[in-house]
Design an enzyme around this catalytic site. Structure first.
Site, PDB file in Angstrom:
ATOM      1  N   ARG A 196       0.865  -1.190   0.000  1.00  0.00           N
ATOM      2  CA  ARG A 196       0.000   0.000   0.000  1.00  0.00           C
ATOM      3  C   ARG A 196       0.901   1.239   0.000  1.00  0.00           C
ATOM      4  NH1 ARG A 196      -5.163   0.322   3.727  1.00  0.00           N
ATOM      5  NH2 ARG A 196      -5.734   1.876   2.167  1.00  0.00           N
TER       6      ARG A 196
ATOM      7  N   ASP B 236      -2.044   8.898   8.141  1.00  0.00           N
ATOM      8  CA  ASP B 236      -1.271   7.840   7.478  1.00  0.00           C
ATOM      9  C   ASP B 236       0.130   8.310   7.130  1.00  0.00           C
ATOM     10  OD1 ASP B 236      -4.327   7.562   6.661  1.00  0.00           O
ATOM     11  OD2 ASP B 236      -3.405   5.590   6.876  1.00  0.00           O
TER      12      ASP B 236
HETATM   13  O1  MRU Z   1      -7.441   2.813   4.163  1.00  0.00           O
HETATM   14  P1  MRU Z   1      -7.245   2.592   5.638  1.00  0.00           P
HETATM   15  O2  MRU Z   1      -8.455   2.125   6.330  1.00  0.00           O
HETATM   16  O3  MRU Z   1      -6.017   1.769   5.931  1.00  0.00           O
HETATM   17  O4  MRU Z   1      -6.959   4.071   6.111  1.00  0.00           O
HETATM   18  C1  MRU Z   1      -6.268   4.366   7.254  1.00  0.00           C
HETATM   19  C2  MRU Z   1      -7.158   4.932   8.242  1.00  0.00           C
HETATM   20  O5  MRU Z   1      -7.793   4.172   8.921  1.00  0.00           O
HETATM   21  C3  MRU Z   1      -7.310   6.349   8.482  1.00  0.00           C
HETATM   22  O6  MRU Z   1      -6.908   7.225   7.535  1.00  0.00           O
HETATM   23  C4  MRU Z   1      -6.771   6.656   9.864  1.00  0.00           C
HETATM   24  O7  MRU Z   1      -7.371   7.780  10.330  1.00  0.00           O
HETATM   25  C5  MRU Z   1      -5.280   6.758   9.915  1.00  0.00           C
HETATM   26  S1  MRU Z   1      -4.521   5.245  10.101  1.00  0.00           S
HETATM   27  C6  MRU Z   1      -4.256   5.208  11.786  1.00  0.00           C
END
Ligand code: MRU
Length: 366
Positions: free
Chosen positions: A100, A246
């Site tokens: 990812r 992220d």
């Molecule tokens: O696509 P995801 O579900 O992996 O996205 C990440 C998230 O859950 C959010 O953006 C979150 O607020 C940050 S990750 C701790």
């Protein structure tokens, strides 16, 4: 966290590792809140796939999964030469790093494990060091979230109404969560408060995951449609926003987070509502010089055109929502500029986004 599964309350980490079977053990997040199930990946390719297909998701959780995946790949090597081992490790690293693109925790975790392995003189030593470093990454993730709770709990008072977006909770980390850490710490201090969980289309991590977590922990909350936050803010019904991230740029204070975060930050600024972002140190990117350089994952259009859930008989289904002949666009993250962020809650304290660079030694840059 402790969760009730089949009538029994038990503590689970979202990500763990069996050294005996060389498997990564994950909570199958795609089935929550309907079914709680653990799943095991048997090799590094399966581990990378579990990250890509969102069996496991959330910045810290995919970081820990990648760290264990690298150790898993290293431990599975049965060849003899150092050169073959190095080529194998490079392949494992690249496979996991490509799983990812947006959450920097994944690459930071892989780099930590690879750097620790370099101290080993033999293949066997490197294999042992890889697992030790992966365990350290996972344990640090828990400790960081705990410290975020200590610093962030003071933002929540009796009666505070908190908005959160997506899931930056226990499920997105190894334990506790980042955005949820101040909430759990405030709850432990006996404070009464209320949480609004943005639904977070298209994958509904707020409605499905954050709401399930908060329900498990007994935190009063309501799920709201993504479009409802502006109305509630305008009526004075939201006092504080806390989200995760992220990737947070140490040089500029810009924050990449789940799509829709930027919209909420603009709304919060319009209504003078404090907007905080909670992160462990592994979410900091000290290299990129601008939010425009952050790789934003574009996901399958089917996620926007459809929705998942259980029907009245409890059968899990994916149903079509959008006009079947209409294409869709699905950017999974957005970038919030520093000036819209009141503070970044870190394990080392709360900083203004623009203070991160000045404080980089305290925040772990060597
Ligand atoms: O696509 P995801 O579900 O992996 O996205 C990440 C998230 O859950 C959010 O953006 C979150 O607020 C940050 S990750 C701790």
């Amino acid at each position: 966290m402790n969760v009730r599964v089949k009538g029994r309350r038990r503590h689970y980490r979202t990500v763990s590792f069996s050294a005996r079977t060389n498997e990564v053990i994950l909570i199958e997040q795609r089935k929550l809140p309907h079914t709680f199930e653990l799943t095991r990946t048997k090799n590094f390719k399966q581990t990378a796939r579990a990250i890509t297909n969102m069996t496991v998701r959330g910045a810290g959780a995919i970081g820990a999964t990648a760290a264990y995946g690298l150790a898993q790949g290293a431990r599975a090597f049965t060849g003899k030469t150092e050169a073959a081992f190095a080529r194998h490790i490079q392949r494992v690293y690249e496979t996991l790093a490509a799983a990812r693109p947006t959450a920097v925790d994944l690459v930071n975790a892989l780099n930590e494990v690879r750097a620790a392995m370099a101290a080993g003189k033999t293949i066997s030593q490197k294999q042992k060091l890889a697992l030790r470093a992966a365990e350290k990454f996972a344990n640090d993730d828990v400790a960081h979230c705990e410290a975020i709770g200590t610093h962030g709990a003071k933002l929540i008072k009796n009666g505070t109404r908190v908005l959160t977006h997506c899931n930056a909770g226990w499920l997105a980390f190894v334990d506790i969560g980042s955005a949820t850490a101040p909430m759990y710490a405030a709850q432990a201090q006996g404070k009464n408060f209320h949480v609004y969980c943005d639904e977070t289309r298209p994958r509904s991590q707020g409605a499905a995951l954050t709401a399930w977590e908060l329900a498990q922990q007994g935190v009063p909350h309501q799920v709201i449609a993504d479009n409802a936050a502006g109305h509630l803010m305008a009526r004075g019904e939201i006092d504080l926003v806390i989200t995760g991230s992220d990737r947070t740029l140490g040089r500029t204070g810009e924050v990449a987070n789940k799509i829709g975060t930027y919209t909420k930050a603009v709304l919060a600024a319009r209504h003078n509502i404090p907007f905080y972002v909670a992160i462990p140190l592994s979410t900091l990117d000290w290299n990129l010089k601008s939010g425009k350089e952050i790789p934003i994952e574009e996901r399958d259009e089917a996620e926007v055109q459809t929705a998942w859930g259980t029907d009245t008989r409890g059968t899990f289904r994916q149903v079509q929502i959008a006009n079947p002949t209409s294409p869709a666009r699905n950017p999974a993250f957005d970038v919030t500029p520093a000036e819209l962020i009141t503070g970044i809650i870190t394990p080392k304290g709360i900083f203004k986004p623009k203070e991160l660079w000045r404080e980089r030694k305290r925040l772990g840059v060597v």
